[in-house]
Design a protein around this motif. Structure first.
Motif, PDB file in Angstrom:
ATOM      1  N   TYR A 178      -3.466 -48.447  46.762  1.00 58.92           N
ATOM      2  CA  TYR A 178      -2.954 -49.083  45.542  1.00 58.92           C
ATOM      3  C   TYR A 178      -3.988 -50.037  44.958  1.00 58.92           C
ATOM      4  O   TYR A 178      -4.137 -50.128  43.742  1.00 58.92           O
ATOM      5  CB  TYR A 178      -1.657 -49.852  45.820  1.00 58.92           C
ATOM      6  N   HIS A 179      -4.706 -50.744  45.812  1.00 58.76           N
ATOM      7  CA  HIS A 179      -5.654 -51.742  45.320  1.00 58.76           C
ATOM      8  C   HIS A 179      -6.991 -51.151  44.886  1.00 58.76           C
ATOM      9  O   HIS A 179      -7.784 -51.830  44.246  1.00 58.76           O
ATOM     10  CB  HIS A 179      -5.835 -52.848  46.356  1.00 58.76           C
TER      11      HIS A 179
ATOM     12  N   MET B 185       4.594 -54.223  46.474  1.00 56.39           N
ATOM     13  CA  MET B 185       3.639 -54.767  47.430  1.00 56.39           C
ATOM     14  C   MET B 185       4.342 -55.419  48.622  1.00 56.39           C
ATOM     15  O   MET B 185       3.823 -55.409  49.741  1.00 56.39           O
ATOM     16  CB  MET B 185       2.694 -55.786  46.767  1.00 56.39           C
TER      17      MET B 185
ATOM     18  N   LYS C 230       6.469 -55.459  34.596  1.00 59.09           N
ATOM     19  CA  LYS C 230       5.530 -54.646  35.374  1.00 59.09           C
ATOM     20  C   LYS C 230       4.999 -55.425  36.574  1.00 59.09           C
ATOM     21  O   LYS C 230       4.847 -54.866  37.666  1.00 59.09           O
ATOM     22  CB  LYS C 230       4.387 -54.202  34.461  1.00 59.09           C
ATOM     23  N   VAL C 231       4.702 -56.702  36.387  1.00 54.42           N
ATOM     24  CA  VAL C 231       4.245 -57.534  37.500  1.00 54.42           C
ATOM     25  C   VAL C 231       5.348 -57.632  38.551  1.00 54.42           C
ATOM     26  O   VAL C 231       5.086 -57.544  39.753  1.00 54.42           O
ATOM     27  CB  VAL C 231       3.801 -58.935  37.022  1.00 54.42           C
TER      28      VAL C 231
ATOM     29  N   ILE D 225      -5.571 -50.445  40.740  1.00 52.74           N
ATOM     30  CA  ILE D 225      -4.375 -51.200  40.364  1.00 52.74           C
ATOM     31  C   ILE D 225      -3.894 -50.789  38.977  1.00 52.74           C
ATOM     32  O   ILE D 225      -4.667 -50.284  38.163  1.00 52.74           O
ATOM     33  CB  ILE D 225      -4.601 -52.729  40.432  1.00 52.74           C
ATOM     34  N   TRP D 226      -2.616 -50.994  38.745  1.00 48.16           N
ATOM     35  CA  TRP D 226      -2.034 -50.657  37.452  1.00 48.16           C
ATOM     36  C   TRP D 226      -2.727 -51.469  36.357  1.00 48.16           C
ATOM     37  O   TRP D 226      -3.052 -52.642  36.549  1.00 48.16           O
ATOM     38  CB  TRP D 226      -0.551 -50.966  37.438  1.00 48.16           C
TER      39      TRP D 226
ATOM     40  N   ILE E 253      -1.296 -54.856  35.609  1.00 51.44           N
ATOM     41  CA  ILE E 253      -1.569 -55.885  36.614  1.00 51.44           C
ATOM     42  C   ILE E 253      -2.946 -56.485  36.366  1.00 51.44           C
ATOM     43  O   ILE E 253      -3.119 -57.710  36.374  1.00 51.44           O
ATOM     44  CB  ILE E 253      -1.474 -55.293  38.043  1.00 51.44           C
TER      45      ILE E 253
ATOM     46  N   GLN F 148       7.669 -55.425  39.173  1.00 52.53           N
ATOM     47  CA  GLN F 148       7.718 -54.128  39.860  1.00 52.53           C
ATOM     48  C   GLN F 148       6.596 -54.030  40.896  1.00 52.53           C
ATOM     49  O   GLN F 148       6.813 -53.555  42.017  1.00 52.53           O
ATOM     50  CB  GLN F 148       7.596 -52.976  38.856  1.00 52.53           C
ATOM     51  N   TRP F 149       5.393 -54.448  40.513  1.00 60.78           N
ATOM     52  CA  TRP F 149       4.244 -54.419  41.418  1.00 60.78           C
ATOM     53  C   TRP F 149       4.505 -55.309  42.639  1.00 60.78           C
ATOM     54  O   TRP F 149       4.271 -54.899  43.772  1.00 60.78           O
ATOM     55  CB  TRP F 149       2.990 -54.875  40.675  1.00 60.78           C
ATOM     56  N   GLU F 150       4.987 -56.531  42.393  1.00 61.21           N
ATOM     57  CA  GLU F 150       5.228 -57.465  43.494  1.00 61.21           C
ATOM     58  C   GLU F 150       6.293 -56.933  44.448  1.00 61.21           C
ATOM     59  O   GLU F 150       6.161 -57.069  45.668  1.00 61.21           O
ATOM     60  CB  GLU F 150       5.627 -58.842  42.957  1.00 61.21           C
TER      61      GLU F 150
END
Length: 109
Positions: A23-24, A84, A76-77, A27-28, A31, A79-81
């Motif tokens: 993922y990193h 993660m 979106k942040v 990254i999206w 993000i 969703q990412w958090e």
């Protein structure tokens, strides 16, 4: 330019760690935008075992409070958090709800 060092642990599972790293590596875009827009000019994450170390270089406009408020309202942040957190676990000394923990500088050459 200010610099911050933070730490966090991953769950000690090789498959989850590999997935987290994938993922990193890509990254999206939302993000990346949220990071840059907050005043973070450089960010690097290093790993040893399941321990992560993040180094951030920020400009004069950056504040953790402003970044947190912006992240709280960014879908979106969030969703990412949430995604993660599947891979992450708090450090044993982290406060309730705290992910990345600020590290204290103890030496500077």
């Amino acid at each position: 330019m200010r610099r911050y060092a933070l730490a966090l642990d991953l769950k000690d599972d090789e498959q989850l760690i590999r997935e987290y790293e994938r993922y990193h590596q890509n990254i999206w875009p939302e993000i990346r935008k949220s990071i840059v827009d907050s005043g973070i000019e450089n960010m690097q994450i290093f790993r040893t075992g399941n321990r992560l170390f993040m180094l951030m270089e920020v400009n004069d406009d950056f504040s953790f409070e402003a970044k947190g408020k912006a992240d709280d309202t960014n879908e979106k942040v969030q969703q990412w958090e949430e995604l993660m957190w599947k891979f992450q676990q708090p450090l044993p000394w982290a406060k309730a709800g705290e992910k990345w923990v600020m590290m204290d500088g103890i030496f500077d050459l």
